[in-house]
Scaffold this active site. Structure first.
Site, PDB file in Angstrom:
ATOM      1  CE  LYS A 131       1.102  41.154   3.880  1.00 16.84           C
ATOM      2  NZ  LYS A 131       1.490  39.734   4.056  1.00 16.84           N
ATOM      3  CG  ASP A 171       3.136  39.850   0.924  1.00 17.66           C
ATOM      4  OD1 ASP A 171       2.866  38.852   1.609  1.00 17.66           O
ATOM      5  OD2 ASP A 171       2.446  40.183  -0.052  1.00 17.66           O
TER       6      ASP A 171
HETATM    7  P1  NDP Z   1       7.214  37.551  -4.876  1.00 17.88           P
HETATM    8  O1  NDP Z   1       7.107  38.998  -5.173  1.00 17.88           O
HETATM    9  O2  NDP Z   1       8.544  36.956  -4.579  1.00 17.88           O
HETATM   10  O3  NDP Z   1       6.571  36.701  -6.064  1.00 17.88           O
HETATM   11  C1  NDP Z   1       5.256  36.925  -6.447  1.00 17.88           C
HETATM   12  C2  NDP Z   1       4.934  35.982  -7.593  1.00 17.88           C
HETATM   13  O4  NDP Z   1       3.528  36.030  -7.827  1.00 17.88           O
HETATM   14  C3  NDP Z   1       5.582  36.392  -8.897  1.00 17.88           C
HETATM   15  O5  NDP Z   1       5.810  35.281  -9.685  1.00 17.88           O
HETATM   16  C4  NDP Z   1       4.523  37.302  -9.509  1.00 17.88           C
HETATM   17  O6  NDP Z   1       4.577  37.439 -10.912  1.00 17.88           O
HETATM   18  C5  NDP Z   1       3.268  36.570  -9.121  1.00 17.88           C
HETATM   19  N1  NDP Z   1       2.166  37.546  -9.041  1.00 17.88           N
HETATM   20  C6  NDP Z   1       2.079  38.621  -8.232  1.00 17.88           C
HETATM   21  N2  NDP Z   1       0.957  39.307  -8.467  1.00 17.88           N
HETATM   22  C7  NDP Z   1       0.335  38.640  -9.463  1.00 17.88           C
HETATM   23  C8  NDP Z   1      -0.879  38.853 -10.132  1.00 17.88           C
HETATM   24  N3  NDP Z   1      -1.670  39.896  -9.842  1.00 17.88           N
HETATM   25  N4  NDP Z   1      -1.224  37.956 -11.100  1.00 17.88           N
HETATM   26  C9  NDP Z   1      -0.421  36.898 -11.401  1.00 17.88           C
HETATM   27  N5  NDP Z   1       0.758  36.657 -10.787  1.00 17.88           N
HETATM   28  C10 NDP Z   1       1.117  37.510  -9.829  1.00 17.88           C
HETATM   29  O7  NDP Z   1       6.192  37.304  -3.666  1.00 17.88           O
HETATM   30  P2  NDP Z   1       6.128  36.080  -2.636  1.00 17.88           P
HETATM   31  O8  NDP Z   1       6.546  34.828  -3.288  1.00 17.88           O
HETATM   32  O9  NDP Z   1       6.774  36.508  -1.394  1.00 17.88           O
HETATM   33  O10 NDP Z   1       4.553  36.034  -2.340  1.00 17.88           O
HETATM   34  C11 NDP Z   1       3.663  35.196  -3.073  1.00 17.88           C
HETATM   35  C12 NDP Z   1       2.397  34.977  -2.256  1.00 17.88           C
HETATM   36  O11 NDP Z   1       2.728  34.355  -1.011  1.00 17.88           O
HETATM   37  C13 NDP Z   1       1.623  36.241  -1.869  1.00 17.88           C
HETATM   38  O12 NDP Z   1       0.248  35.942  -1.835  1.00 17.88           O
HETATM   39  C14 NDP Z   1       2.106  36.525  -0.451  1.00 17.88           C
HETATM   40  O13 NDP Z   1       1.173  37.299   0.277  1.00 17.88           O
HETATM   41  C15 NDP Z   1       2.224  35.116   0.083  1.00 17.88           C
HETATM   42  N6  NDP Z   1       3.088  34.913   1.248  1.00 17.88           N
HETATM   43  C16 NDP Z   1       4.391  35.316   1.242  1.00 17.88           C
HETATM   44  C17 NDP Z   1       5.191  35.078   2.340  1.00 17.88           C
HETATM   45  C18 NDP Z   1       6.646  35.429   2.369  1.00 17.88           C
HETATM   46  O14 NDP Z   1       7.299  35.114   3.363  1.00 17.88           O
HETATM   47  N7  NDP Z   1       7.205  36.035   1.337  1.00 17.88           N
HETATM   48  C19 NDP Z   1       4.642  34.440   3.546  1.00 17.88           C
HETATM   49  C20 NDP Z   1       3.289  33.981   3.412  1.00 17.88           C
HETATM   50  C21 NDP Z   1       2.554  34.241   2.304  1.00 17.88           C
HETATM   51  P3  NDP Z   1       4.968  38.846 -11.576  1.00 17.88           P
HETATM   52  O15 NDP Z   1       6.455  38.915 -11.508  1.00 17.88           O
HETATM   53  O16 NDP Z   1       4.439  38.762 -12.963  1.00 17.88           O
HETATM   54  O17 NDP Z   1       4.282  39.914 -10.775  1.00 17.88           O
HETATM   55  O1  2IT Z   2       1.892  36.801   4.577  1.00 15.41           O
HETATM   56  C1  2IT Z   2       2.832  36.584   5.349  1.00 15.41           C
HETATM   57  O2  2IT Z   2       2.727  35.813   6.319  1.00 15.41           O
HETATM   58  C2  2IT Z   2       4.114  37.251   5.084  1.00 15.41           C
HETATM   59  N1  2IT Z   2       4.231  37.943   4.079  1.00 15.41           N
HETATM   60  C3  2IT Z   2       5.253  37.122   6.054  1.00 15.41           C
HETATM   61  C4  2IT Z   2       5.066  38.038   7.212  1.00 15.41           C
HETATM   62  C5  2IT Z   2       6.236  38.136   8.159  1.00 15.41           C
HETATM   63  O3  2IT Z   2       6.134  38.991   9.059  1.00 15.41           O
HETATM   64  O4  2IT Z   2       7.209  37.411   8.056  1.00 15.41           O
END
Ligand code: NDP
Ligand code: 2IT
Length: 455
Positions: A131, A171
């Site tokens: 990561k 992420d």
């Molecule tokens: P995005 O940046 O697209 O969206 C993040 C969302 O979470 C936004 O709505 C944001 O709000 C909110 N958020 C972030 N930080 C905070 C905080 N400290 N407090 C409250 N709200 C918060 O990210 P993703 O959707 O890609 O990721 C969301 C989660 O999913 C993370 O935990 C990530 O690690 C996990 N994840 C993502 C994957 C992927 O493929 N993208 C795969 C697997 C897991 P704001 O705009 O206010 O910051």
């Molecule tokens: O937390 C996760 O699994 C991700 N943000 C996606 C990682 C990836 O390599 O697609």
């Protein structure tokens, strides 16, 4: 106070990890969650004991910290911290996302990297875990500033990654725009067009459905959990936190499966739409968040019968299913108690470690099904793995083919969780998904580590 032999061993192990990194709270939380199940398993399976596997697994193979200096639109010099934690390469090249958020530090990236090792193992693909990211805040920055930041970040990162070495993806704060800028800079520096990043645009090496994969995969997993207990998602009320990539596509698939999704959130608060978020309303959210980079409260201006709760999280809404899809530790004890009180029957994590250990205990005590992110959100990285395969083949698969592969992978992850996580008298029905995911992920990495010797 620990009483049993296993509890003492767990306690001693955690203390030894803590002694080396006392201030890394998130990392210690992730290690504790794993150790609680793995240490008793190791005690019962002596071949793992001699190899000192957990002791080795909590140490990243490599962690790179670097300076990222860049010029903002006023020509002022800005400096951020850049990181890549290459955690474990036993099963394949390091694989995992990049997070751009002001809260990013070594503890957060070590927790995410550690979790990623187990998650990637569960996918059944040949993926190691890692990561990275930066304490850069894309919010309020112009596209040109984001581009210059990404270029500076990649100028250093490019020395440490490669299609057979380490393959980053998105992420929090890293989506299609950032991956594009980073890919452009990587290609320019290395003079090669390879699959070193995933989440690429469809026209330049990306996979169909990678954008949707984490949210869709989460719902495929929830479907398996529901079916396992003889139920379905039809007409269930679903609460979702977050409004980014994972939340949006979790919502889309939940609607498609016949559920009623009633919330989204961001760090300002949550919106509640009692009538349910339709596909049309979801399109508004996608445009608001992805194109206009707006705030979720604007939903209530567009749909005046809905409500915005400032500074609150959506766990006090009455629901059947809760899907935390924002960030770590967003579902605490108080929220867990509210969910239980209101009759919620299933929690599945779209985010990484969104549930605190106190909240997990509450779900366990009340027999609420709880799926940890390393199992339920693995669809994103799994589809990244499928993107890598397509890049190596120099072919692009159809949406249907990728979707079929994703469904199969999520189903297999569920089967592994059931195999290692069944509990109680009616063994086949009661599943401790946390235990199952941790042990199944551990076994795959552990067996390969033993085979590869002391490295
Ligand atoms: P995005 O940046 O697209 O969206 C993040 C969302 O979470 C936004 O709505 C944001 O709000 C909110 N958020 C972030 N930080 C905070 C905080 N400290 N407090 C409250 N709200 C918060 O990210 P993703 O959707 O890609 O990721 C969301 C989660 O999913 C993370 O935990 C990530 O690690 C996990 N994840 C993502 C994957 C992927 O493929 N993208 C795969 C697997 C897991 P704001 O705009 O206010 O910051
Ligand atoms: O937390 C996760 O699994 C991700 N943000 C996606 C990682 C990836 O390599 O697609």
């Amino acid at each position: 106070m620990p009483t049993t032999n296993s509890e003492k061993k767990i306690n001693n192990f955690i203390e030894s990890v803590k002694a080396k990194q006392a201030h890394e709270d998130e990392f210690l939380q992730a290690v504790e969650e794993v150790a609680e199940f793995i240490i008793p398993f190791i005690e019962a399976n002596p071949k793992y004991k001699k190899a000192k596997l957990l002791e080795r697994m909590v140490e990243p193979e490599r962690a790179i910290l670097f300076r990222v200096s860049w010029l903002d639109d006023k020509n002022e010099i800005q400096t951020n911290k850049g990181f890549r934690v290459q955690f474990n390469s036993t099963l394949g090249a390091y694989k995992g996302g990049l997070r751009f958020h002001p809260s990013v530090n070594l503890s957060i990236l070590k927790f995410l990297g550690f979790e990623q090792v187990f998650k990637n193992a569960l996918t059944g693909l040949n993926l190691g875990g890692g990561k990275g990211g930066a304490d850069f805040d894309p919010k309020g920055k112009s596209d040109a500033e984001v581009m210059r930041f990404c270029q500076s970040f990649m100028t250093e990162l490019s020395k440490h990654i490669g299609a057979n070495t380490d393959i980053p993806a998105g992420d929090i704060g890293v989506g299609a725009r950032e991956i594009g800028y980073m890919f452009g800079q990587y290609k320019r520096l290395r003079n090669e067009f390879t699959g070193t990043l995933t989440g690429k645009g469809i026209e330049w090496g990306g996979s169909l459905l990678r954008t949707e994969a984490t949210g869709y995969g989460l719902l495929y997993f929830v479907k398996e959990m529901m079916e396992h207990k003889g139920d379905s998602l039809k007409n269930k009320v679903v609460v979702i936190s977050g409004s980014g990539n994972v939340a949006q596509y979790a919502c889309e698939k939940a609607i498609e499966m016949g559920a009623k999704v009633v919330s989204f959130s961001d760090s300002d608060g949550y919106i509640y739409d009692e009538k349910g978020i339709s596909i049309e309303k979801l399109e508004f959210v996608k445009e608001l968040k992805n194109e206009k980079r707006g705030r979720i409260k604007e939903y209530t201006k567009k749909y005046p019968s809905t409500k915005f709760y400032k500074g609150k999280r959506p766990w006090d809404i009455k629901c059947d299913v809760a899907l935390p899809c924002a960030t770590q530790n967003e579902l605490e004890e108080k929220g867990a108690k509210m969910l239980v009180k209101n009759g919620c029957k299933l929690i599945a994590e779209g985010a990484n470690m969104p549930t605190t250990s106190e909240a997990i205990d509450i779900f366990a005590k009340n027999n609420i099904l709880y799926a940890p992110g390393k199992a339920s959100n693995a669809g994103g990285v799994a589809t990244s793995g499928l993107e890598m395969t397509q890049n190596s083949l120099r072919l692009s698969w159809t949406k249907e083919k990728v979707d079929e592969e994703l469904k199969t992978i999520m189903k297999k992850i569920h089967t592994q969780c059931v195999e290692y996580g069944k509990e109680g008298k009616k063994k086949e029905k009661i599943v401790n998904y946390l235990k199952g995911a941790n042990i199944a992920g551990f076994v795959r990495v552990a067996d390969a580590m033993i085979a590869q010797g002391v490295v």
